[in-house]
Design a protein around this motif. Sequence first.
Motif, mmCIF file in Angstrom:
data_model
loop_
_atom_site.group_PDB
_atom_site.id
_atom_site.type_symbol
_atom_site.label_atom_id
_atom_site.label_comp_id
_atom_site.label_asym_id
_atom_site.label_seq_id
_atom_site.Cartn_x
_atom_site.Cartn_y
_atom_site.Cartn_z
ATOM 1 N N ASP A 107 -3.347 -2.898 0.125
ATOM 2 C CA ASP A 107 -2.372 -2.708 1.188
ATOM 3 C C ASP A 107 -0.961 -2.461 0.670
ATOM 4 O O ASP A 107 -0.014 -2.588 1.415
ATOM 5 N N ASN A 123 -0.020 3.803 3.385
ATOM 6 C CA ASN A 123 -0.719 3.045 2.356
ATOM 7 C C ASN A 123 -2.214 3.173 2.564
ATOM 8 O O ASN A 123 -2.715 3.093 3.678
ATOM 9 N N ASN A 455 2.919 -5.352 1.072
ATOM 10 C CA ASN A 455 2.541 -4.884 2.403
ATOM 11 C C ASN A 455 3.321 -5.596 3.502
ATOM 12 O O ASN A 455 2.932 -5.579 4.660
#
Length: 672
Positions: A107, A123, A455
């Motif tokens: 992520d 991503n 992330n």
Amino acid sequence: MITLQKLPPEILITIFSYLDEKDLILLQELSSYFNDLINDEELWKNLFKTRIHSTHFPSFSNSNKYSIEYVERIKGLNQWKHNRAIKTKYIVSPTPLINQQHQQQQDQIEKIYFDYPRCACYNDGVITLIQLQSRKNKQRKFTYIPCTTPQGCSTMNFNISAAVFGRFDGRVFGKLLSNKSYLTPITEFDSRHSTTVTAITNSSLSSSSTAGNSESNLNWCVSGSENGEIIWWCETKKMKFIKISNNTILSLALLKEWTISLDEEKIYIIKNMEEIHSLPLPITPTAGNKPLQVHFFKIDFGSKQLIIADLKTLYIISFDPNQNFGFTKSFTFEDTQTTISDIVIDEQTSIREQNLQLAGNDGCFISVLTSLNEIYIINIRIPGPTIKIQTILPFHDDIVYKCQITNLVLVVAFNGFLQIYDAINGAMIKSIQKTDQFPEFLNISQGRMIIGNGNTIHYLQFISDDLMNKKSKHHHGSSSSRSQRGNKWNETLHSGLEMYDEEKNLAAKKERQNAKLLALYGGDLNDMDDEEIQLKIALMESEEANSIRDNNILTTQASVHDGNEEEEEEEEDLQRAIEESRRLHESENSFANEDDEDFLRAIEQSRLIEQEDIESTNRIRTRRSPLSTHNHPNVSSQNNINDQTDTSPTDNITEDEQLQLAIALSLSEINE
């Protein structure tokens, strides 16, 4: 005696230019002369000279009056200084996670684009659109758009409007993000390059900047290849093809009618996809008189200037074909230990056409971060033959990870905190603690920021205390509007509490009863209701009674059920036990009925035997006595009594004992 009002206006303006805004407001109320001087734009222009030593700066108010610009800039800085930073955390996780280690690998945000109120993150083949603006209908904030990178992808670019990809075989793919077909796959464009796609970009204008213009709402992009080809695309259709070079296209930029292309030797400026101008890259003597190896490439479309740099020298080059085309000025860091780490431009100002009529000549800031942890702030639109440094901010104690600059402030991200500075003079305005450690992303849009790493994204909006108080009052007001039904609410609350206490007491009482039953009969009673408990007790009592009556009958043992067994199995076991107990009771009743019949027969037989014994005894007595029972009844009855007590050894036994003896004899005969 010379008074202050008798001084020449030039001297008074110079004196007043060192005063604060509050002092100027007081002075203009003293006399009409002072009021005229303070309302003179020359005074406010001198205020900028005394504070930043220049009259060139980016416009914040978009006004041509220095007084308005000064007041609005002070207000803007005070908002950054006094407003409260409200943080909102977003975790971008478009795919399921297996473990924490996999999360960091899967992520990790690769690219990010921020145009308030939306933020786009790319991503792991997914573009996530985050809606940052609060809505009354509580619209879903996250939109995950599958955008798998085509196999063999060599370059990609995305913004709020679209994502585009180029492949090694020259094919180009794209996907619009503004429509509702989020689940449709990416689309291949209707043409291709003859060699590998090495550069591709969307238009620098976002969808919010082109709202209301149907032509501008169409997504435009441009791609370049390894052999110097350039193709313009509208949506998925090829609009124009030009081969401008034999070298590899390294970078591209597109805004309206302007396209800027960079290869290994030259810079190409293309207007309206037809008019081509070229500039050679600067020669670096330290590298053997070779063209500059470009590490940083920024464009100020508003003033038509290029900002390029290697690790030591910064160049500002004009590309306006109508004025000063090719004019170049540079700045070199002489210290051998100093190299350029990053260059950031005020993007919102750079895409807006420069208006020289505005106060400060509508400048544009860039920030240059060096390896020595210093930030140089430069107004690239200041006229002159050389690059002038606006201010230098050294940070020797803390490492600078990221920085962003606007027409008002410079934001610097450190490990765990942020600092905000006045972009004109470098004065620190505010420090924000407890932000991301080792930040990888920092973007500013319309006075709001996002910062993050991995992330995780933190969205920071700055809200004044007045607005917070209004929200608080609104909250309390909505609560006070319900005060009319407060008594009813209290009554409902108390009755609810009483019911809760009663239920709690009943539950405790039931628990004590279950504990008592558990101690008496064993087993697990927690998972049973009252009916099941009663059935189980009856079953165990029946089993105990059966074991007492007949040891030869197989007794059932109480099954101790595990609390984790399924309820269906427990019910089946209980039904089987009840059925077996029923059968045992039926067999027992049958035996009991047979025993009763035998017992009645034995009693009847015993009665007959007893009657025969009495009759025989009477016959014996009649033979011994000469008196007749008919002539002497009293004497006969008395004699009968005496005979019963004196005739034989059995005469001393009572009637009950005789009855029991007879029953025993009968049972023995039956058993035989």
